[in-house]
Design a protein around this motif. Structure first.
Motif, PDB file in Angstrom:
ATOM      1  N   GLU A 170       0.829  -1.202   0.000  1.00  0.00           N
ATOM      2  CA  GLU A 170       0.000   0.000   0.000  1.00  0.00           C
ATOM      3  C   GLU A 170       0.869   1.261   0.000  1.00  0.00           C
ATOM      4  O   GLU A 170       0.538   2.260  -0.645  1.00  0.00           O
ATOM      5  CB  GLU A 170      -0.948   0.002   1.203  1.00  0.00           C
ATOM      6  CG  GLU A 170      -2.031   1.042   1.054  1.00  0.00           C
ATOM      7  CD  GLU A 170      -3.036   1.015   2.183  1.00  0.00           C
ATOM      8  OE1 GLU A 170      -4.192   1.389   1.924  1.00  0.00           O
ATOM      9  OE2 GLU A 170      -2.666   0.664   3.308  1.00  0.00           O
ATOM     10  N   ILE A 171       1.998   1.211   0.693  1.00  0.00           N
ATOM     11  CA  ILE A 171       2.909   2.357   0.691  1.00  0.00           C
ATOM     12  C   ILE A 171       3.527   2.536  -0.692  1.00  0.00           C
ATOM     13  O   ILE A 171       3.608   3.658  -1.208  1.00  0.00           O
ATOM     14  CB  ILE A 171       4.000   2.174   1.766  1.00  0.00           C
ATOM     15  CG1 ILE A 171       3.367   2.208   3.165  1.00  0.00           C
ATOM     16  CG2 ILE A 171       5.066   3.256   1.640  1.00  0.00           C
ATOM     17  CD1 ILE A 171       4.309   1.807   4.273  1.00  0.00           C
ATOM     18  N   ALA A 172       3.947   1.426  -1.324  1.00  0.00           N
ATOM     19  CA  ALA A 172       4.502   1.514  -2.677  1.00  0.00           C
ATOM     20  C   ALA A 172       3.481   2.094  -3.643  1.00  0.00           C
ATOM     21  O   ALA A 172       3.811   2.933  -4.494  1.00  0.00           O
ATOM     22  CB  ALA A 172       4.952   0.130  -3.148  1.00  0.00           C
ATOM     23  N   ARG A 173       2.240   1.661  -3.515  1.00  0.00           N
ATOM     24  CA  ARG A 173       1.186   2.161  -4.397  1.00  0.00           C
ATOM     25  C   ARG A 173       0.953   3.653  -4.177  1.00  0.00           C
ATOM     26  O   ARG A 173       0.764   4.416  -5.132  1.00  0.00           O
ATOM     27  CB  ARG A 173      -0.098   1.377  -4.145  1.00  0.00           C
ATOM     28  CG  ARG A 173      -1.238   1.733  -5.071  1.00  0.00           C
ATOM     29  CD  ARG A 173      -2.422   0.819  -4.873  1.00  0.00           C
ATOM     30  NE  ARG A 173      -2.985   0.930  -3.533  1.00  0.00           N
ATOM     31  CZ  ARG A 173      -4.106   0.308  -3.149  1.00  0.00           C
ATOM     32  NH1 ARG A 173      -4.748  -0.473  -4.003  1.00  0.00           N
ATOM     33  NH2 ARG A 173      -4.559   0.446  -1.931  1.00  0.00           N
ATOM     34  N   ALA A 174       0.983   4.087  -2.921  1.00  0.00           N
ATOM     35  CA  ALA A 174       0.799   5.510  -2.632  1.00  0.00           C
ATOM     36  C   ALA A 174       1.938   6.342  -3.207  1.00  0.00           C
ATOM     37  O   ALA A 174       1.726   7.430  -3.744  1.00  0.00           O
ATOM     38  CB  ALA A 174       0.685   5.724  -1.123  1.00  0.00           C
ATOM     39  N   LEU A 175       3.158   5.837  -3.116  1.00  0.00           N
ATOM     40  CA  LEU A 175       4.310   6.573  -3.631  1.00  0.00           C
ATOM     41  C   LEU A 175       4.343   6.606  -5.157  1.00  0.00           C
ATOM     42  O   LEU A 175       4.958   7.494  -5.748  1.00  0.00           O
ATOM     43  CB  LEU A 175       5.600   5.953  -3.099  1.00  0.00           C
ATOM     44  CG  LEU A 175       5.851   6.130  -1.596  1.00  0.00           C
ATOM     45  CD1 LEU A 175       7.037   5.291  -1.159  1.00  0.00           C
ATOM     46  CD2 LEU A 175       6.073   7.597  -1.258  1.00  0.00           C
ATOM     47  N   ALA A 200      11.325   2.184   8.354  1.00  0.00           N
ATOM     48  CA  ALA A 200      11.743   3.516   8.798  1.00  0.00           C
ATOM     49  C   ALA A 200      12.897   4.037   7.953  1.00  0.00           C
ATOM     50  O   ALA A 200      12.905   5.205   7.538  1.00  0.00           O
ATOM     51  CB  ALA A 200      12.131   3.475  10.277  1.00  0.00           C
ATOM     52  N   ALA A 201      13.870   3.173   7.666  1.00  0.00           N
ATOM     53  CA  ALA A 201      15.011   3.587   6.848  1.00  0.00           C
ATOM     54  C   ALA A 201      14.561   3.927   5.431  1.00  0.00           C
ATOM     55  O   ALA A 201      15.035   4.907   4.839  1.00  0.00           O
ATOM     56  CB  ALA A 201      16.058   2.473   6.826  1.00  0.00           C
ATOM     57  N   THR A 202      13.638   3.141   4.879  1.00  0.00           N
ATOM     58  CA  THR A 202      13.142   3.388   3.524  1.00  0.00           C
ATOM     59  C   THR A 202      12.402   4.712   3.444  1.00  0.00           C
ATOM     60  O   THR A 202      12.615   5.515   2.528  1.00  0.00           O
ATOM     61  CB  THR A 202      12.216   2.247   3.081  1.00  0.00           C
ATOM     62  OG1 THR A 202      12.964   1.026   3.033  1.00  0.00           O
ATOM     63  CG2 THR A 202      11.614   2.526   1.710  1.00  0.00           C
ATOM     64  N   LEU A 203      11.525   4.964   4.397  1.00  0.00           N
ATOM     65  CA  LEU A 203      10.748   6.204   4.390  1.00  0.00           C
ATOM     66  C   LEU A 203      11.649   7.424   4.567  1.00  0.00           C
ATOM     67  O   LEU A 203      11.459   8.450   3.910  1.00  0.00           O
ATOM     68  CB  LEU A 203       9.678   6.158   5.482  1.00  0.00           C
ATOM     69  CG  LEU A 203       8.571   5.127   5.278  1.00  0.00           C
ATOM     70  CD1 LEU A 203       7.653   5.083   6.510  1.00  0.00           C
ATOM     71  CD2 LEU A 203       7.756   5.424   4.024  1.00  0.00           C
ATOM     72  N   THR A 204      12.618   7.313   5.456  1.00  0.00           N
ATOM     73  CA  THR A 204      13.556   8.413   5.657  1.00  0.00           C
ATOM     74  C   THR A 204      14.337   8.710   4.376  1.00  0.00           C
ATOM     75  O   THR A 204      14.551   9.873   4.014  1.00  0.00           O
ATOM     76  CB  THR A 204      14.528   8.085   6.803  1.00  0.00           C
ATOM     77  OG1 THR A 204      13.780   7.849   8.003  1.00  0.00           O
ATOM     78  CG2 THR A 204      15.503   9.221   7.042  1.00  0.00           C
TER      79      THR A 204
END
Length: 270
Positions: A170-175, A200-204
């Motif tokens: 879902e995060i990949a789809r949002a991005l 956390a590391a990926t989002l940062t």
């Protein structure tokens, strides 16, 4: 006017937002701003009003008072779809996926909604489906799948995926829609400690590399404190603290709010 006096508007901002449900005051004059290329955390015990504020910011709920702004423009009455076109994306506590599509197809569909919307209709009409992707699309989708650790399951149908993997999708789809600001609703739920650290590391890294802003709602307070620039704390619909992670961690009002929750105060779900 000198350039030093010019302030860049927040990607999204709540000003004096108040929400009532009948006799219940769910939010009381709440202010919150998410600056460009930043990570802002929103925490609080159950029933604090976090989900209500998320609904107001994303356009699913209209506040009784106050305003919501995106890049300095008032969007208080704008629909969720209109805010999405302005660069807002969000995830949900329970991932909303299409059982008949693969992991990769979910990301492709989101990319095309933003970049080549006409392909969705022509592919359906011509039977082209998800074949013959443009090079830019293929590279972007591959990059997102790799960033979220989804390459190995890219061609699996989403039905039967573990909850943690569904959240990453879902995060990949949002991005994939290249948002200016992303609202993340409990993104670490269902992830183990290793997966949470990797998330956390990926989002940062995404914030640093692409300039996207994140508003993070989490029950994992340590995750929020570990990656946020600024943290806001709600309790019973009132903002009781705002500051750096160190300032919030040391705030007696924050400790009292969580101590009360730990000692069994009954709270409605936020």
């Amino acid at each position: 006017m000198s350039t030093a006096s010019v302030t860049t508007p927040a990607r999204i901002e709540a000003r004096g937002v108040t929400v009532r449900f009948g006799g219940l005051l769910a939010l009381s004059e709440v202010d919150l701003a998410v600056p460009p290329a930043s990570v802002v955390g929103l925490v609080g015990p159950n029933g604090a009003g976090k989900s209500t504020l998320f609904a107001v910011l994303s356009g699913l709920l209209t506040p009784g008072a106050g305003a919501v702004l995106m890049d300095g423009q008032d969007v208080s009455r704008a629909s969720a779809q209109a805010r999405a076109r302005r660069g807002l994306a969000r995830t949900f506590q329970h991932p909303e996926l299409f059982p008949g599509l693969t992991v990769r197809e979910h990301v492709v569909l989101a990319y095309r909604l933003r970049h080549t919307r006409h392909r969705i209709w022509t592919d359906l009409v011509t039977g082209g489906g998800f074949r013959r992707p443009p090079v830019d699309e293929e590279r972007r989708v591959d990059s997102l799948l790799a960033a979220l650790g989804l390459t190995g399951v890219a061609h699996r149908p989403v039905s039967g995926l573990p909850l943690g993997t569904s959240r990453l999708l879902e995060i990949a789809r949002a991005l994939a829609v290249d948002p200016g600001v992303l609202l993340l609703d409990e993104p670490s739920s269902g992830l183990d400690a290793r997966e949470t650290d990797e998330l956390a590391a990926t989002l940062t890294r995404i914030v640093a590399d692409h300039g996207v802003s994140l508003l993070l709602v989490e029950h994992d307070v340590e995750l929020v404190l570990g990656m946020s620039d600024v943290v806001h704390v709600l309790d019973f619909g009132v903002k009781i603290s705002e500051g750096s992670p160190a300032e919030v961690r040391a705030d007696p009002a924050v400790r009292a709010a969580y101590l009360g929750a730990e000692h069994g105060e009954e709270r409605a779900s936020a």
